[in-house]
Motif scaffolding. Structure first.
Motif, short mmCIF file in Angstrom:
data_model
loop_
_atom_site.label_atom_id
_atom_site.label_comp_id
_atom_site.label_asym_id
_atom_site.label_seq_id
_atom_site.Cartn_x
_atom_site.Cartn_y
_atom_site.Cartn_z
N PHE A 59 0.84 -1.20 0.00
CA PHE A 59 0.00 0.00 0.00
C PHE A 59 0.87 1.26 0.00
CE2 PHE A 59 -2.12 3.31 2.57
CZ PHE A 59 -3.13 3.64 1.68
N LEU A 60 1.91 1.26 0.83
CA LEU A 60 2.81 2.42 0.87
C LEU A 60 3.55 2.59 -0.45
CD1 LEU A 60 4.16 2.07 4.51
CD2 LEU A 60 2.51 3.74 3.63
N ALA A 61 3.82 1.50 -1.16
CA ALA A 61 4.44 1.60 -2.48
C ALA A 61 3.50 2.30 -3.46
CB ALA A 61 4.81 0.21 -3.00
N TRP A 62 2.20 2.04 -3.34
CA TRP A 62 1.22 2.77 -4.16
C TRP A 62 1.30 4.26 -3.85
CZ3 TRP A 62 -1.94 1.34 -8.13
CH2 TRP A 62 -2.11 -0.02 -8.35
N MET A 63 1.47 4.61 -2.59
CA MET A 63 1.54 6.03 -2.21
C MET A 63 2.82 6.66 -2.77
SD MET A 63 -1.26 6.35 -0.63
CE MET A 63 -1.86 4.95 -1.53
N ARG A 64 3.94 5.94 -2.69
CA ARG A 64 5.20 6.46 -3.26
C ARG A 64 5.07 6.63 -4.76
NH1 ARG A 64 7.20 2.71 0.34
NH2 ARG A 64 7.60 1.20 -1.31
N THR A 65 4.41 5.68 -5.41
CA THR A 65 4.19 5.78 -6.85
C THR A 65 3.37 7.02 -7.18
OG1 THR A 65 4.34 3.38 -7.10
CG2 THR A 65 3.22 4.60 -8.85
N ALA A 66 2.33 7.26 -6.39
CA ALA A 66 1.50 8.45 -6.61
C ALA A 66 2.33 9.72 -6.47
CB ALA A 66 0.33 8.46 -5.63
N LEU A 67 3.18 9.78 -5.46
CA LEU A 67 4.02 10.97 -5.28
C LEU A 67 5.00 11.14 -6.44
CD1 LEU A 67 4.73 10.78 -1.46
CD2 LEU A 67 3.32 12.45 -2.65
N GLY A 68 5.55 10.04 -6.93
CA GLY A 68 6.45 10.10 -8.08
C GLY A 68 5.74 10.56 -9.34
N LEU A 69 4.54 10.04 -9.57
CA LEU A 69 3.75 10.46 -10.73
C LEU A 69 3.39 11.94 -10.63
CD1 LEU A 69 1.42 7.36 -11.05
CD2 LEU A 69 3.13 8.09 -12.73
N LEU A 70 3.03 12.38 -9.43
CA LEU A 70 2.70 13.79 -9.22
C LEU A 70 3.91 14.68 -9.49
CD1 LEU A 70 0.63 15.91 -8.32
CD2 LEU A 70 1.37 15.49 -5.97
N ALA A 71 5.05 14.30 -8.96
CA ALA A 71 6.27 15.07 -9.19
C ALA A 71 6.63 15.10 -10.67
CB ALA A 71 7.43 14.49 -8.38
N GLY A 72 6.49 13.95 -11.34
CA GLY A 72 6.78 13.89 -12.76
C GLY A 72 5.82 14.75 -13.57
N GLY A 73 4.55 14.73 -13.21
CA GLY A 73 3.56 15.54 -13.92
C GLY A 73 3.81 17.02 -13.75
N ILE A 74 4.09 17.43 -12.53
CA ILE A 74 4.38 18.85 -12.28
C ILE A 74 5.66 19.27 -12.99
CG2 ILE A 74 5.03 20.51 -10.48
CD1 ILE A 74 3.04 18.99 -8.64
N ALA A 75 6.67 18.41 -12.96
CA ALA A 75 7.92 18.72 -13.65
C ALA A 75 7.70 18.84 -15.15
CB ALA A 75 8.96 17.65 -13.35
N MET A 76 6.89 17.95 -15.70
CA MET A 76 6.63 17.98 -17.14
C MET A 76 5.96 19.30 -17.53
SD MET A 76 6.71 16.49 -20.11
CE MET A 76 7.11 14.81 -19.74
N VAL A 77 5.05 19.75 -16.73
CA VAL A 77 4.31 20.98 -17.06
C VAL A 77 5.16 22.23 -16.83
CG1 VAL A 77 2.31 22.39 -16.45
CG2 VAL A 77 2.06 19.91 -16.65
N HIS A 78 5.93 22.26 -15.74
CA HIS A 78 6.57 23.52 -15.33
C HIS A 78 8.09 23.58 -15.49
CE1 HIS A 78 2.88 25.16 -13.77
NE2 HIS A 78 2.65 24.02 -13.14
N LEU A 79 8.78 22.46 -15.56
CA LEU A 79 10.24 22.52 -15.49
C LEU A 79 10.98 22.17 -16.77
CD1 LEU A 79 10.77 20.96 -11.95
CD2 LEU A 79 10.66 23.37 -12.58
#
Length: 113
Positions: A19-39
């Motif tokens: 379950f915690l791996a799912w949470m880490r995956t979500a945080l990684g996807l979020l970081a990747g999405g924000i980076a893709m849009v802004h960085l």
């Protein structure tokens, strides 16, 4: 006194780690999405960056929900001896991430031409 029908703690703890791996995956996807849009402004056009970034962010929103759902299903299976949940969620995320990565490859190759 130990309850005879109680699931082994090792399986319960392993399920929580998943379950915690799912949470880490979500945080990684979020970081990747924000980076893709802004960085990465030099990556393709604005609408392509925004589309790929939003796809990652949507997966980041869905991952904790899928992880929680799966964790509850596994907990129920461990407690009652029912069958383990289907792997449909895993397939959906694997295919979705593969499609997004494939789109990023195509955009990168087209941009390099």
């Amino acid at each position: 006194m130990v309850e005879p029908d109680r699931p082994d703690e090792r399986f319960t703890l392993a399920s929580e780690r998943t379950f915690l791996a799912w949470m880490r995956t979500a945080l990684g996807l979020l970081a990747g999405g924000i980076a893709m849009v802004h960085l990465v402004p030099e990556f393709s056009t604005g609408w392509v960056r925004t589309t790929l970034g939003l796809m990652l962010i949507v997966l980041a929103v869905l991952a904790p929900i899928a992880g929680l759902r799966r964790w509850l299903q596994v907990r129920h299976a461990l407690e009652t001896g029912a069958t383990m949940p289907e792997d449909r969620d895993l397939w959906v995320f694997a295919v979705a991430i593969s499609v997004i990565a494939g789109l990023a490859v195509v955009v990168t190759v087209i941009g390099a031409l």
